[in-house]
Design a protein around this motif. Structure first.
Motif, mmCIF file in Angstrom:
data_model
loop_
_atom_site.group_PDB
_atom_site.id
_atom_site.type_symbol
_atom_site.label_atom_id
_atom_site.label_comp_id
_atom_site.label_asym_id
_atom_site.label_seq_id
_atom_site.Cartn_x
_atom_site.Cartn_y
_atom_site.Cartn_z
ATOM 1 N N LEU A 101 7.291 -8.432 -4.142
ATOM 2 C CA LEU A 101 6.151 -8.349 -2.818
ATOM 3 C C LEU A 101 6.606 -6.917 -2.333
ATOM 4 C CD1 LEU A 101 4.472 -9.360 -0.598
ATOM 5 C CD2 LEU A 101 6.505 -10.108 0.510
ATOM 6 N N ILE A 102 7.917 -6.230 -2.396
ATOM 7 C CA ILE A 102 8.341 -5.148 -1.793
ATOM 8 C C ILE A 102 7.390 -3.958 -2.729
ATOM 9 C CG2 ILE A 102 9.997 -3.373 -1.324
ATOM 10 C CD1 ILE A 102 11.825 -5.606 -0.837
ATOM 11 N N PHE A 103 7.674 -4.406 -4.134
ATOM 12 C CA PHE A 103 7.112 -3.242 -5.060
ATOM 13 C C PHE A 103 5.429 -3.121 -4.857
ATOM 14 C CE2 PHE A 103 5.402 -1.785 -9.388
ATOM 15 C CZ PHE A 103 6.070 -0.731 -9.230
ATOM 16 N N PHE A 104 4.653 -4.497 -4.708
ATOM 17 C CA PHE A 104 3.637 -4.566 -4.453
ATOM 18 C C PHE A 104 2.987 -3.822 -3.070
ATOM 19 C CE2 PHE A 104 -0.070 -6.673 -2.202
ATOM 20 C CZ PHE A 104 -1.129 -6.554 -3.247
ATOM 21 N N SER B 26 -3.490 9.002 4.711
ATOM 22 C CA SER B 26 -3.182 8.750 3.583
ATOM 23 C C SER B 26 -1.695 9.530 3.329
ATOM 24 C CB SER B 26 -4.055 9.671 2.558
ATOM 25 O OG SER B 26 -5.585 9.155 2.436
ATOM 26 N N GLY B 27 -1.561 10.692 4.160
ATOM 27 C CA GLY B 27 -0.335 11.372 4.166
ATOM 28 C C GLY B 27 0.710 10.430 4.954
ATOM 29 N N MET B 28 0.165 9.839 5.878
ATOM 30 C CA MET B 28 1.163 8.987 6.528
ATOM 31 C C MET B 28 1.636 7.831 5.706
ATOM 32 S SD MET B 28 0.560 6.855 10.129
ATOM 33 C CE MET B 28 0.197 8.256 11.017
ATOM 34 N N MET B 29 0.689 7.048 4.837
ATOM 35 C CA MET B 29 0.767 6.027 4.210
ATOM 36 C C MET B 29 1.612 6.565 2.860
ATOM 37 S SD MET B 29 -2.446 3.332 4.417
ATOM 38 C CE MET B 29 -3.923 4.293 4.199
ATOM 39 N N SER B 30 1.253 7.505 2.246
ATOM 40 C CA SER B 30 2.035 8.090 1.080
ATOM 41 C C SER B 30 3.513 7.954 1.286
ATOM 42 C CB SER B 30 1.538 9.249 0.675
ATOM 43 O OG SER B 30 0.190 9.104 0.148
ATOM 44 N N SER B 31 3.839 8.653 2.680
ATOM 45 C CA SER B 31 5.274 9.042 2.947
ATOM 46 C C SER B 31 6.020 7.386 3.277
ATOM 47 C CB SER B 31 5.238 9.662 4.324
ATOM 48 O OG SER B 31 4.734 10.830 4.167
ATOM 49 N N MET B 32 5.037 6.390 3.792
ATOM 50 C CA MET B 32 5.691 5.111 3.880
ATOM 51 C C MET B 32 5.860 4.352 2.835
ATOM 52 S SD MET B 32 3.783 3.815 7.183
ATOM 53 C CE MET B 32 3.917 4.549 8.978
ATOM 54 N N GLY B 33 5.082 4.794 1.477
ATOM 55 C CA GLY B 33 5.257 4.298 0.226
ATOM 56 C C GLY B 33 6.354 4.648 -0.310
ATOM 57 N N ALA B 34 6.801 5.886 -0.154
ATOM 58 C CA ALA B 34 7.883 6.778 -0.829
ATOM 59 C C ALA B 34 9.145 5.844 -0.171
ATOM 60 C CB ALA B 34 7.906 7.949 -0.597
ATOM 61 N N VAL B 35 9.111 5.587 1.267
ATOM 62 C CA VAL B 35 10.266 5.139 1.936
ATOM 63 C C VAL B 35 10.348 3.530 1.378
ATOM 64 C CG1 VAL B 35 11.333 3.990 4.157
ATOM 65 C CG2 VAL B 35 10.125 6.498 3.928
ATOM 66 N N ILE B 36 9.259 2.941 0.961
ATOM 67 C CA ILE B 36 9.423 1.368 0.736
ATOM 68 C C ILE B 36 10.103 1.429 -0.813
ATOM 69 C CG2 ILE B 36 7.903 -0.607 -0.006
ATOM 70 C CD1 ILE B 36 8.259 -0.064 3.091
ATOM 71 N N LEU B 37 9.556 2.353 -1.432
ATOM 72 C CA LEU B 37 10.117 2.530 -2.732
ATOM 73 C C LEU B 37 11.603 2.679 -2.819
ATOM 74 C CD1 LEU B 37 7.656 4.441 -5.142
ATOM 75 C CD2 LEU B 37 8.083 2.092 -5.399
ATOM 76 N N LEU B 38 12.023 3.323 -2.047
ATOM 77 C CA LEU B 38 13.520 3.467 -1.874
ATOM 78 C C LEU B 38 14.200 2.148 -1.380
ATOM 79 C CD1 LEU B 38 13.704 6.996 -0.067
ATOM 80 C CD2 LEU B 38 14.495 6.510 -2.526
ATOM 81 N N VAL B 39 13.568 1.525 -0.248
ATOM 82 C CA VAL B 39 14.019 0.135 0.113
ATOM 83 C C VAL B 39 14.207 -0.720 -1.172
ATOM 84 C CG1 VAL B 39 13.712 -1.641 1.458
ATOM 85 C CG2 VAL B 39 13.376 0.822 2.330
ATOM 86 N N TRP B 40 12.955 -0.791 -2.098
ATOM 87 C CA TRP B 40 12.978 -1.595 -2.955
ATOM 88 C C TRP B 40 14.126 -1.223 -4.130
ATOM 89 C CZ3 TRP B 40 11.492 -0.249 -8.343
ATOM 90 C CH2 TRP B 40 11.409 -1.145 -9.103
ATOM 91 N N LEU B 41 14.419 -0.162 -4.529
ATOM 92 C CA LEU B 41 15.428 0.137 -5.540
ATOM 93 C C LEU B 41 16.816 -0.533 -4.714
ATOM 94 C CD1 LEU B 41 14.406 3.991 -6.518
ATOM 95 C CD2 LEU B 41 14.458 1.727 -7.881
ATOM 96 N N PHE B 42 16.951 -0.101 -3.222
ATOM 97 C CA PHE B 42 18.475 -0.370 -2.845
ATOM 98 C C PHE B 42 18.333 -2.178 -2.935
ATOM 99 C CE2 PHE B 42 20.964 -1.269 0.783
ATOM 100 C CZ PHE B 42 22.239 -0.298 0.487
#
Length: 354
Positions: A111-114, A259-275
């Motif tokens: 779900l996090i990755f999605f 788009s810039g805001m959501m892309s930044s949030m997407g990058a944070v979510i990917l880091l959270v997913w890896l963690f």
């Protein structure tokens, strides 16, 4: 052969449990951060809901809020498990729950990755939403006396000033709609009558823009009326001279902002997913290392931990075989029910002798 097989002694198991406990609490704070990002994005989208055509754009903030809440719940629970794993008596009550919990963790990580993916992929949907919403908003700009639309003029003006933009795709969009209310038109004037008669829709169209399209940084006083009429202004050529109006359309400006805001949030979510993935792997190693202790009465003895009991290939084959068996079992059950139904439908023949 087991995947990521590691040998543990008592000291290593304690260090793993303590490290995972700390990581889980970091993940709780990460969940609070994700929840806050979702709430912030939702508020930002609601601020401009009048210029958005539908509520599809709220999928991203709602997903972020959900992930944030689940992250706090899952990791708080895992932190408790890791803390109790240091005491065999306390850990015993968690043992039956660990496998289902790890399965839920896998679903949660998917779900996090999605959610991270939709943060990057929502641009197209957001663009069409903004394009239609801005188009409708500009049509209602003049309706300052109409209940439910009287706020639209202020909304559009504040939007154009804040984002330094003009129109939907550009300033010329204002030439195609009547943005001046009939209340402020002198219908006895020949010019007004001619302009209204000049188009089939009977609208008062001018080559002008609202004041909010003016660029205050321009050294020349704002030319917002008769923009395309070179003779109406001294030393002016609208085709060659840089206009003192904002060139960029508001659709592009808002799309770039969100788009810039959501892309930044997407990058944070990917880091959270890896963690979260690393936490899940660590929890699986702790689980298997505690289960494989040969002598539970001797906590000092060595044990082995692994992520998968078999190799990735063998685990995949086993999962496919289980699915096939489940499918065959369902087919057999369906066939048995059909046979019972046929037998029940048959009535015995009764012969009578006269």
């Amino acid at each position: 052969m087991a995947l990521l097989k590691v040998k543990f002694n008592q000291k290593k198991r304690v260090k793993l449990a303590q490290g995972l406990w700390l990581m889980n609490w970091f993940s709780v704070f990460a969940g609070i951060l994700v929840f806050s990002m979702g709430l912030f994005l939702k508020i930002e989208l609601r601020k401009r809901s009048e210029v958005m055509d539908n509520s599809e754009s709220h999928l991203v903030p709602n997903s972020l809020i959900l992930v944030g809440i689940l992250s706090c719940a899952f990791n708080g629970f895992a932190g408790k498990i890791c803390y109790d794993s240091l005491d065999p008596a306390k850990f015993a009550k968690w043992k039956p729950m660990l496998k289902p919990y790890l399965a839920l963790c896998c679903v949660f990580n998917m779900l996090i990755f999605f959610v991270a993916l939709i943060c990057f992929l929502m641009r197209g949907s957001l663009e069409s939403t903004l394009a239609q919403g801005l188009k409708n908003g500009m049509k209602f700009y003049r309706d300052t006396d109409t209940p439910g639309r009287c706020f639209m003029k202020k909304t559009i003006d504040m939007l154009q000033i804040e984002f330094k933009c003009c129109g939907n795709n550009g300033y010329k969009d204002w030439f195609e709609i009547q943005w001046i209310s009939n209340r402020y038109l002198d219908f006895s004037s020949k010019e007004v009558k001619d302009r209204i008669k000049s188009n089939v829709d009977g609208r008062y169209l001018v080559d002008g823009v609202p004041f909010s399209c003016c660029n205050p940084s321009s050294p020349r006083p704002c030319i917002q009326y008769q923009v395309t009429n070179n003779s109406a202004h001294y030393s002016y050529d609208y085709q060659t001279e840089e206009l003192n109006l904002w060139r960029r359309g508001c659709r592009e400006a808002l799309l770039s902002y969100y788009s810039g805001m959501m892309s930044s949030m997407g990058a944070v979510i990917l880091l959270v997913w890896l963690f979260e993935m690393s936490v899940m792997v660590g929890l699986r190693l702790l689980h298997t290392s505690l289960e494989s202790i040969a002598n539970p009465e001797d906590p000092e003895c060595e044990s082995e931990g692994w992520v998968l009991e078999n190799s990735l290939k063998d685990t995949f084959k086993s999962a496919l075989e289980n699915l096939k068996k489940l499918g065959k079992f369902n087919q057999v059950d369906a066939g048995a029910e059909g046979a019972e139904g046929e037998e029940g439908g048959k009535t015995p023949a009764i012969t009578t002798v006269s």
